[in-house]
Design a protein around this motif. Structure first.
Motif, PDB file in Angstrom:
ATOM      1  N   GLY A 110       7.963   4.541  -1.966  1.00 18.92           N
ATOM      2  CA  GLY A 110       7.322   3.230  -1.880  1.00 18.92           C
ATOM      3  C   GLY A 110       6.187   3.074  -2.866  1.00 18.92           C
ATOM      4  N   SER A 111       5.713   4.176  -3.405  1.00 22.58           N
ATOM      5  CA  SER A 111       4.667   4.159  -4.439  1.00 22.58           C
ATOM      6  C   SER A 111       5.236   4.613  -5.784  1.00 22.58           C
ATOM      7  CB  SER A 111       3.499   5.051  -4.020  1.00 22.58           C
ATOM      8  OG  SER A 111       2.875   4.552  -2.862  1.00 22.58           O
ATOM      9  N   ASP A 112       6.560   4.451  -5.942  1.00 22.82           N
ATOM     10  CA  ASP A 112       7.261   4.740  -7.208  1.00 22.82           C
ATOM     11  C   ASP A 112       7.188   6.203  -7.619  1.00 22.82           C
ATOM     12  OD1 ASP A 112       8.030   2.028  -7.529  1.00 22.82           O
ATOM     13  OD2 ASP A 112       6.053   1.554  -8.353  1.00 22.82           O
ATOM     14  N   LEU A 148      -1.804   8.687  -3.035  1.00 24.35           N
ATOM     15  CA  LEU A 148      -1.261   7.347  -2.836  1.00 24.35           C
ATOM     16  C   LEU A 148      -2.249   6.468  -2.069  1.00 24.35           C
ATOM     17  CD1 LEU A 148       2.411   8.211  -1.798  1.00 24.35           C
ATOM     18  CD2 LEU A 148       1.444   7.982  -4.095  1.00 24.35           C
ATOM     19  N   GLU A 197      -2.744   1.406   1.682  1.00 25.08           N
ATOM     20  CA  GLU A 197      -2.080   0.110   1.845  1.00 25.08           C
ATOM     21  C   GLU A 197      -0.624   0.166   1.402  1.00 25.08           C
ATOM     22  OE1 GLU A 197      -2.670  -4.610   0.610  1.00 25.08           O
ATOM     23  OE2 GLU A 197      -3.991  -3.062  -0.235  1.00 25.08           O
ATOM     24  N   GLN A 198      -0.364   0.849   0.278  1.00 26.00           N
ATOM     25  CA  GLN A 198       1.011   0.990  -0.192  1.00 26.00           C
ATOM     26  C   GLN A 198       1.854   1.806   0.773  1.00 26.00           C
ATOM     27  OE1 GLN A 198       0.160   2.275  -4.422  1.00 26.00           O
ATOM     28  NE2 GLN A 198       1.931   0.961  -4.797  1.00 26.00           N
ATOM     29  N   GLU A 244       2.803  -0.354   3.705  1.00 30.15           N
ATOM     30  CA  GLU A 244       3.856  -1.293   3.325  1.00 30.15           C
ATOM     31  C   GLU A 244       5.219  -0.602   3.308  1.00 30.15           C
ATOM     32  OE1 GLU A 244       2.580  -2.829  -0.420  1.00 30.15           O
ATOM     33  OE2 GLU A 244       1.067  -4.166   0.449  1.00 30.15           O
ATOM     34  N   ALA A 245       5.247   0.631   2.823  1.00 30.38           N
ATOM     35  CA  ALA A 245       6.508   1.383   2.786  1.00 30.38           C
ATOM     36  C   ALA A 245       7.010   1.660   4.200  1.00 30.38           C
ATOM     37  CB  ALA A 245       6.311   2.687   2.019  1.00 30.38           C
TER      38      ALA A 245
END
Length: 493
Positions: free
Chosen positions: A127-129, A319, A322-323, A326-327
């Protein structure tokens, strides 16, 4: 790679025969050997791999890793070592080019929660690439590809091959379940872990480890070894601080520790926890002072801990909270882990993998948090496995469920009714209510037929499994399929 080159890179073993024999693969199962493989003869619990060297040679094995020189077929090349299992792990690591050295490695161990935690770790990383491979009980995931697995933690050659594939496919990180068996049997020796995650420790696998201290010591190996390999990124031991064994793990690891849990003493903790039949909500408090609301669709208070563990991994990596939240909000859930079976019925039906006393207690307590009526549970216990946990599971069911249906659950070589007889004293001890139905399909129908609006029916023990193992063979069986079919029939009636 030649036999001689392999020995030189391993730093152990004596070469017999032609040291220039070319090795193109490594196998520990003679039935899987193909031309060019190095066959590793491992003394096992049921048989000895040395007995199958001739078969492996006939299949085209180019070399042999053995503990006894006389096991090497005449004219073949061989490597003689003191401990074939230990050497197998080193040989596999060398042959596949030390792939864990190219990945930020996360190992997750504990009695319960490993599968869910690994999937949540992968979710927050990707989710954070950050491309992240995964291997564990359900499958191996590499990018968009999914591969079947034989066991929770593969044997060393299979594991190193998987890690090499992950690295070659551009994964930056890898997360894996690390079983106590794998640690005790050296399957993960030479895997260069950066982070170890500890979920909990409760009774399981005492048929293998013999006593609880041995079980703990096996799990502890992961944390004792952290920080010994190549530094590829942040290192940490991420430990469930609410578990009684946490202090011992904290004391023996040599890397920074991040504790997580529900109590105030933890570095990463959850407050304002709310559990519903469709998921959990909580507020995550990070060591940095950030407070992040989290909501995701996997019910169960225990999944709050699994999510915290995953966010702890992401936090150590750097990471953003917040990210990660979201994931988790986008994540759909892990097959067979508190999985809702919904056909529009006015009660809840949930399939879960819980197969230990603690796992069953967690599942039942979670159901109680949102049940509007009674709770029924369908379960059994695996044959040829830890017998000591059977009455304990019975006691948990008798205490926390309103009614129980005891049935078969992979009885293997044992008589299913004898297994049930070992569960029943626990239910009797707490004056619980139970019925017996050996046929698992009929047992599920029996439980669901008793459900009223607002009730919760838990079907536990098998989770994602699609088979039932009996003495005379294995049949297809999926609790989720059966439950869904029963609900559809009920709807039509």
């Amino acid at each position: 790679m030649t036999v001689e080159q392999l020995v030189k890179l391993m730093g152990l073993g004596r070469v017999f025969g032609n040291g220039n024999a070319e090795i193109t693969g490594i196998q520990h199962d003679s039935r899987q050997v193909t031309a060019g493989d190095l066959f590793c003869a491992i003394p096992g619990f049921r048989t000895d791999g040395h007995l199958y060297c001739t078969e492996a040679y006939a299949r085209g094995a180019a070399g042999f890793l053995v503990e006894r020189e006389d096991a090497i077929p005449s004219g073949a090349s061989g490597i003689v070592v003191d401990n074939a299992r230990l050497a197998l792990a080193g040989a596999a690591d060398v042959f596949y080019g030390h792939p864990s050295g190219r990945l930020w490695m996360v190992g997750v161990t504990g009695t319960n929660g490993k599968t869910t935690t690994t999937h949540l770790v992968r979710a927050v990383m990707e989710g954070s690439d950050v491309p992240c491979g995964l291997t564990g009980t359900l499958h191996t995931l590499i990018g968009a590809e999914s591969f079947k697995v034989v066991r929770t933690t593969p044997e060393a050659p299979d594991l190193q091959r998987i890690l090499r594939h992950m690295a070659d496919r551009g994964m930056k990180a890898a997360v894996m379940e690390v079983s106590s068996h794998a640690l005790a049997l050296s399957r993960v020796d030479h895997v260069d872990y950066d982070v170890g995650v500890f979920t909990n420790l409760t009774q399981d696998h005492l048929d293998f480890h013999k006593d609880f201290e041995s079980y703990f010591r096996a799990k502890a190996l992961l944390f004792e070894r952290l920080g010994q390999g190549t530094e590829k990124g942040p290192r940490a031991a991420i430990i469930n601080g609410d578990d009684p064994y946490a202090p011992r793990l904290v004391a023996l690891t040599h890397v920074p520790v991040l504790t997580y849990g529900l109590s105030n003493k933890n570095d990463l903790r959850a407050t304002q926890v709310r559990v519903t039949s469709r998921g959990v909500q909580f507020l995550a408090h990070f060591p940095s002072g950030v407070q992040q609301p989290v909501e995701f669709g996997m019910p169960g208070g225990f999944n709050v801990l699994n999510a915290l563990a995953a966010m702890g991994v992401g936090y150590v990596y750097g990471l953003a909270p917040e990210q990660m939240a979201e994931a988790l909000a986008r994540y759909k859930g892990v097959p067979g882990r508190f999985e809702r079976i919904d056909e529009g019925q006015p009660f809840s039906v949930i399939v879960d993998y819980a197969h230990t006393p603690d796992g069953l207690e967690n599942a039942l307590n979670t159901a109680r948090e949102f049940a509007m009526g009674k709770i029924g549970v369908v379960f059994g216990a695996g044959g040829d496995r830890d017998r000591g946990k059977r009455p304990l599971m019975g006691e948990v069911a008798g205490r926390l469920a309103d009614f129980t249906v005891l049935t078969a659950d992979n009885p293997r070589s044992e008589d299913p009714m004898e297994i049930i007889h070992e569960i029943e004293p626990g239910i009797k001890k707490v004056h619980g209510q139970w019925q017996v139905e050996l046929d698992r399909e009929r047992a599920i129908k029996l439980a669901i037929s008793q459900a009223q609006p607002g009730d919760v029916i838990l079907i536990v023990g098998k989770g994602h499994e699609t088979y039932q193992i009996y003495r005379d063979g294995t049949i297809h069986f999926d609790d989720r399929e059966v439950a869904r079919q029963v609900l559809r029939e009920l709807k039509r009636s």
